[in-house]
Every structure is written in C-alpha cells, then in structure tokens.
Scaffold this motif. Structure first.
Motif, PDB file in Angstrom:
ATOM      1  N   TYR A  67       0.828  -1.207   0.000  1.00  0.00           N
ATOM      2  CA  TYR A  67       0.000   0.000   0.000  1.00  0.00           C
ATOM      3  C   TYR A  67       0.863   1.257   0.000  1.00  0.00           C
ATOM      4  N   LEU A  68       1.867   1.292   0.856  1.00  0.00           N
ATOM      5  CA  LEU A  68       2.740   2.463   0.904  1.00  0.00           C
ATOM      6  C   LEU A  68       3.474   2.649  -0.410  1.00  0.00           C
ATOM      7  N   VAL A 120       1.488   4.596  -2.823  1.00  0.00           N
ATOM      8  CA  VAL A 120       1.410   6.020  -2.482  1.00  0.00           C
ATOM      9  C   VAL A 120       2.696   6.735  -2.886  1.00  0.00           C
ATOM     10  N   SER A 121       3.830   6.193  -2.382  1.00  0.00           N
ATOM     11  CA  SER A 121       5.137   6.786  -2.678  1.00  0.00           C
ATOM     12  C   SER A 121       6.221   5.805  -2.253  1.00  0.00           C
ATOM     13  N   ILE A 122       7.055   5.423  -3.187  1.00  0.00           N
ATOM     14  CA  ILE A 122       8.130   4.488  -2.843  1.00  0.00           C
ATOM     15  C   ILE A 122       9.125   5.109  -1.863  1.00  0.00           C
ATOM     16  N   PRO A 123       9.542   6.381  -2.053  1.00  0.00           N
ATOM     17  CA  PRO A 123      10.426   6.988  -1.046  1.00  0.00           C
ATOM     18  C   PRO A 123       9.771   7.050   0.331  1.00  0.00           C
ATOM     19  N   LEU A 124       8.462   7.377   0.376  1.00  0.00           N
ATOM     20  CA  LEU A 124       7.764   7.417   1.654  1.00  0.00           C
ATOM     21  C   LEU A 124       7.729   6.029   2.283  1.00  0.00           C
ATOM     22  N   ALA A 125       7.482   5.011   1.483  1.00  0.00           N
ATOM     23  CA  ALA A 125       7.466   3.645   1.990  1.00  0.00           C
ATOM     24  C   ALA A 125       8.816   3.273   2.583  1.00  0.00           C
ATOM     25  N   ALA A 126       9.894   3.667   1.899  1.00  0.00           N
ATOM     26  CA  ALA A 126      11.238   3.359   2.383  1.00  0.00           C
ATOM     27  C   ALA A 126      11.522   4.060   3.710  1.00  0.00           C
ATOM     28  N   VAL A 127      11.118   5.327   3.803  1.00  0.00           N
ATOM     29  CA  VAL A 127      11.351   6.087   5.040  1.00  0.00           C
ATOM     30  C   VAL A 127      10.561   5.480   6.191  1.00  0.00           C
ATOM     31  N   ILE A 128       9.292   5.159   5.972  1.00  0.00           N
ATOM     32  CA  ILE A 128       8.456   4.580   7.034  1.00  0.00           C
ATOM     33  C   ILE A 128       8.967   3.192   7.418  1.00  0.00           C
TER      34      ILE A 128
END
Length: 263
Positions: free
Chosen positions: A35-36, A39-47
């Motif tokens: 799901y993340l 939305v955004s692969i960079p956001l998924a990586a950070v989370i």
C-alpha cells in the motif's frame, strides 16, 4: 566488559497465540508495504526503515521482555523485511525464486554462525545481548526469505494466492508433525517460523488485491487497517494477562546449556 545478561529470555513463550500474532504481522507487513508503495516508494522506504530502526533500537536497549515492545519490533521487521525482499526484484529484475535461494543461503549462514558462537539457536536461550542480536538478525532474514518464497510460488510458478495459501497451509504443519516424530524442537520452530511469512502474506494478498491478481478485492489499505486493529487487540490482551511469559524460563539459569541434539 561483562556481557549483558537478562534475568529471563527476551522472547515470548511459544504457544497458539504466538503463532496467531506472528501470522498477523506477516500479513500486515505485506499489505502495508504494498500500500505504501502505491502512495510513494520513497515514503514507503522512510516509514519502513524508520519503524524498523526505532523499534529494534528500543527492543535491544531494554533488559526484559515486554509484549508491546517485542511485537511492535516484529511488526517493524515484517514491514522492512518485505521491502528488502521486494527490492532486488524491483531494482535488479531478479526472479523471486533466485532471491529465495540467496536469502536461504544467508539464513543458513547466520544460523550456523549463531550455533557455533553460542552453542545453541534455541529461542529459549535469548538471555544475553549477543544472542538477542543473532535472534533479530535471523528473524529479519526469515521475513525476507518467506516473502521471496511466497512471491515465487504465486508469481514465478503461477500458483496465485489461493493455491499458495493451500500450499503453505499444508507445509506449515509438516514441522509440527515431524517434531512429534522426533525432529529437534529448535529446527521445527525455525522451519515453522519461516513458513508463517508466505502463508500470512498470501492470505493478506488474497484479501487485499483485486480479481485481476486473483484476490477478493477488499483493498490493501482496509486489510492493513483491520490487521492493525486485530494486532493491537491481541497484543493488549497479552500485555494485560502476561499469558505469553515463559514462567519456567524465568526461574531457570540465565545462560542455558547448549541444545544436546544439535551438538
């Protein structure tokens, strides 16, 4: 410098609730990561990296087992483990079956190092900081391996989510049956632990993804949310009841003897 020794193992007792919560974390890690990623692969990586790093830091810093801290760490490993398993496939184009072989080799290597270094790989022996670091390294690799294996059966081998659920649902009872027939309990545990990942992830993918991908179409976000709610309820129950504390281990020696079967 004296090694850090804990008064009791920093892991929960292994019983039915342990496997239920473990399966939940695998499903949540799979759908949350997917799901993340939409939305955004960079956001998924950070989370993913942020959750994993924070949770593992707090877990390793503590001196005693606590269900909330422990299971949040497992959840963080589940999320991050999914990402590191999907990473080589997305970035390098490697097939999932190849990634599975690589992770299997890494897992066997780390288990061998742990066994030779500490004399045991039993989860009941996590009473020192060094053993705990080995433990979480192995847990991370089991998530990477399980994720890659589940994707290999569903995608590379064309089984889809439904038949993958059937396959891993059958395979996960094999170590239990072999244990009843005399297989070493530690080997049976780690085999089952690896298999919870593709089973839980296959179930979550089947629920979350739409019919084009062989799922029922509930949506990755809703499945993740429901999983998190169930996870919170079950972990709260464990925190209130202390039913997952290994009471026998609390009164045992801080450093266990090596597992005689694996010597």
């Amino acid at each position: 410098m004296r090694p850090r020794v804990f008064p009791a193992p920093k892991v929960p007792a292994v019983f039915v609730m342990f496997w239920v919560v473990k399966l939940l974390t695998t499903g949540i890690g799979e759908t949350a990561s997917d799901y993340l990623g939409t939305v955004s692969i960079p956001l998924a990586a950070v989370i993913g990296l942020g959750t994993f790093s924070t949770a593992i830091y707090l877990q390793l810093k503590a001196n005693a087992y606590h269900p909330v801290r422990y299971w949040v760490t497992v959840l963080g490993v589940a999320l991050f483990g999914t990402m590191i398993a999907d990473g080589p496939h997305v970035a390098l184009g490697t097939p999932y079956w190849f990634d599975s072989i690589v992770y299997l080799g890494l897992l066997c290597g780390l288990l061998t190092w742990w066994r030779r270094s500490e004399g045991t790989i039993s989860v009941h022996s996590i009473t020192t900081a060094r053993r705990e670091r080995f433990y979480w390294g192995v847990v991370l690799l089991t998530f990477g391996l399980g994720t890659a294996v589940g994707d290999a059966t569903a995608i590379d081998f064309g089984l889809g989510f439904t038949w993958s659920i059937v396959l891993f649902g059958v395979l996960i009872v094999v170590p239990f049956g072999l244990w009843k027939l005399g297989l070493n309990v530690t080997i049976a545990f780690w085999a089952s632990y690896v298999l919870t990942r593709p089973l839980g992830a296959s179930i979550a993918d089947w629920l979350g993804k739409d019919s084009r991908y062989g799922g029922v179409g509930w949506g990755l976000g809703p499945v993740t949310l429901v999983g998190l709610l169930l996870f919170a309820v079950l972990v709260a129950y464990l925190a209130l009841t202390h039913s997952d504390v290994d009471h026998a281990a609390v009164h045992a020696s801080a450093v266990r003897e090596p597992d005689p079967v694996l010597d």
